[in-house]
Design an enzyme around this catalytic site. Sequence first.
Site, PDB file in Angstrom:
ATOM      1  N   ASP A   1      55.001  30.517  33.721  1.00 54.32           N
ATOM      2  CA  ASP A   1      55.100  29.544  34.815  1.00 54.32           C
ATOM      3  C   ASP A   1      56.361  28.699  34.767  1.00 54.32           C
ATOM      4  O   ASP A   1      56.556  27.831  35.618  1.00 54.32           O
ATOM      5  CB  ASP A   1      53.906  28.578  34.758  1.00 54.32           C
TER       6      ASP A   1
ATOM      7  N   ARG B   1      55.073  63.243  50.234  1.00 55.88           N
ATOM      8  CA  ARG B   1      54.184  62.122  49.945  1.00 55.88           C
ATOM      9  C   ARG B   1      52.886  62.271  50.721  1.00 55.88           C
ATOM     10  O   ARG B   1      51.839  62.467  50.151  1.00 55.88           O
ATOM     11  CB  ARG B   1      54.894  60.800  50.272  1.00 55.88           C
TER      12      ARG B   1
ATOM     13  N   CYS C   1      59.046  32.284  30.897  1.00 50.29           N
ATOM     14  CA  CYS C   1      57.616  32.184  30.580  1.00 50.29           C
ATOM     15  C   CYS C   1      56.792  32.498  31.825  1.00 50.29           C
ATOM     16  O   CYS C   1      57.333  32.776  32.888  1.00 50.29           O
ATOM     17  CB  CYS C   1      57.285  30.780  30.087  1.00 50.29           C
TER      18      CYS C   1
ATOM     19  N   LYS D   1      54.154  45.581  56.586  1.00 45.98           N
ATOM     20  CA  LYS D   1      53.279  45.838  55.432  1.00 45.98           C
ATOM     21  C   LYS D   1      53.635  44.873  54.301  1.00 45.98           C
ATOM     22  O   LYS D   1      54.708  44.251  54.319  1.00 45.98           O
ATOM     23  CB  LYS D   1      53.441  47.286  54.981  1.00 45.98           C
TER      24      LYS D   1
ATOM     25  N   HIS E   1      58.760  60.785  57.774  1.00 43.72           N
ATOM     26  CA  HIS E   1      59.472  59.744  57.036  1.00 43.72           C
ATOM     27  C   HIS E   1      60.667  60.365  56.315  1.00 43.72           C
ATOM     28  O   HIS E   1      60.540  61.412  55.688  1.00 43.72           O
ATOM     29  CB  HIS E   1      58.522  59.083  56.041  1.00 43.72           C
TER      30      HIS E   1
ATOM     31  N   ARG F   1      60.988  52.543  63.201  1.00 39.85           N
ATOM     32  CA  ARG F   1      60.113  51.715  62.359  1.00 39.85           C
ATOM     33  C   ARG F   1      61.001  50.805  61.522  1.00 39.85           C
ATOM     34  O   ARG F   1      61.548  51.208  60.507  1.00 39.85           O
ATOM     35  CB  ARG F   1      59.248  52.596  61.443  1.00 39.85           C
TER      36      ARG F   1
ATOM     37  N   TYR G   1      59.849  31.332  23.865  1.00 39.77           N
ATOM     38  CA  TYR G   1      59.157  32.334  23.040  1.00 39.77           C
ATOM     39  C   TYR G   1      60.147  33.276  22.359  1.00 39.77           C
ATOM     40  O   TYR G   1      61.141  33.686  22.974  1.00 39.77           O
ATOM     41  CB  TYR G   1      58.249  33.189  23.921  1.00 39.77           C
TER      42      TYR G   1
HETATM   43  C1  PLP Z   1      57.929  51.105  54.670  1.00 36.69           C
HETATM   44  C2  PLP Z   1      58.082  52.149  55.675  1.00 36.69           C
HETATM   45  C3  PLP Z   1      59.044  52.017  56.693  1.00 36.69           C
HETATM   46  C4  PLP Z   1      60.067  50.915  56.734  1.00 36.69           C
HETATM   47  O1  PLP Z   1      61.138  51.266  55.911  1.00 36.69           O
HETATM   48  P1  PLP Z   1      62.419  50.306  55.772  1.00 36.69           P
HETATM   49  O2  PLP Z   1      63.297  51.042  54.846  1.00 36.69           O
HETATM   50  O3  PLP Z   1      61.901  49.044  55.175  1.00 36.69           O
HETATM   51  O4  PLP Z   1      62.962  50.106  57.123  1.00 36.69           O
HETATM   52  C5  PLP Z   1      59.057  52.974  57.691  1.00 36.69           C
HETATM   53  N1  PLP Z   1      58.182  54.001  57.682  1.00 36.69           N
HETATM   54  C6  PLP Z   1      57.277  54.174  56.705  1.00 36.69           C
HETATM   55  C7  PLP Z   1      56.355  55.340  56.760  1.00 36.69           C
HETATM   56  C8  PLP Z   1      57.193  53.268  55.659  1.00 36.69           C
HETATM   57  O5  PLP Z   1      56.295  53.450  54.694  1.00 36.69           O
END
Ligand code: PLP
Length: 382
Positions: free
Chosen positions: A323, A137, A321, A43, A167, A230, A274
């Site tokens: 850039d 969530r 700044c 992602k 998660h 994951r 600045y």
């Molecule tokens: C982003 C995400 C992950 C990956 O998590 P890491 O800490 O980067 O390994 C796994 N599962 C879900 C649902 C996530 O949103």
Amino acid sequence: MEVKVDQIEKRSWVEVNLGQIERNYKLYKESLPLDVEIMAVIKADAYGHGDAKIATLLSSLGVNIFAVSNIDEAVGLRNAGIRGDILILGYSSPIYARTLHYFDLTQAIVSEEYAFELAKTGYEIKCQFAIDTGMNRIGISSGNAEEAASIVRGFSSILHVTGVFTHLCVADGESEEDNSFTSEQLHRFKAVVDRISDLNLPYVHCYNSAGGLYHLKDDEFNNKIGKIVRLGIALYGLKPDRNNVLPDGIKPAMTWKSVVSRVQQLPVGATVSYGRTFTTNRPSIIATVTTGYADGFSRRLSNHGFVMINGYKAPIVGRICMDQTMVDVTDLPEVKMGDVVVLMGECGKLIYTADDMAKDLDTIGYEIICGISKRVQRFYVK
Ligand SMILES: *Cc1c(COP(=O)(O)O)cnc(C)c1O
């Protein structure tokens, strides 16, 4: 025209070491039981590394399950020729049902209400139910495992349900309390999974990078819920939490570079940038660097951080700044226009990672690498 990496002279650019990504993947996988599969979390443009490039590399290494955050990322990957399963981890409006179906994407189910709406579209969409075990969530609450299981079961004849996942929110924590919360989450998840075992869902998963490293044990319990990890942040060589230890050899794959556009001598008492927040207290040599906060170089590093030039640290002086950024090179061997500046990565004997920068900014490495903006071109090194 093919540009060689040692010839790159952009304004601000990132070099991604694909060989290091490959090593990270292999080292992480080797740290897991043999039969555990990796779902690559790519992602946010693979945490800023370039999703199509990372997915293509991982596909060649045998990865065929990917996770992204939204439908645009998923379609982008399909258009880049990525096959295999692509799971969208967050909400996609049901108006995109046809697109989900057409591109053979897998949609996370964020609530029962959402499942109804998707089902109403009439497309038999591939999906996986998120189970909320304490992150609060997304997902079907696991408060009542029986009820959660029956919701999944109910939809399994209408939608194409391929899995369930949860998660973990403190898998990277080290305290007793964090560990017991994680254990509680895993048990809640398993209670739901056990009640739908007859559905034989191919995708049952709960571990992120930290979960796979610190909580996945090769036992009966895990056979039910832990056959897929994951993998996100550790793939990119960063730590889930500053206190974590990664397997030996897993390292950041990203180097962020820029150049010096101008060098000038200033007398005592001159101010820089600045707001005139920096005043020279000695005759100084100030270099201007062609990266600013619009590139994702946090303005909070003003008068606080440093960059690296020719193997030396040059403190940031004055406000960053949009850039450009000014640095003090008075104590460095001669710095010239065109000299390469390393904002993050290795420079001579110095190493300053996204995790280090995150510490200086009181945030996490994730935010640093995801925050490097689009206009910073990515180049790939082996
Ligand atoms: C982003 C995400 C992950 C990956 O998590 P890491 O800490 O980067 O390994 C796994 N599962 C879900 C649902 C996530 O949103």
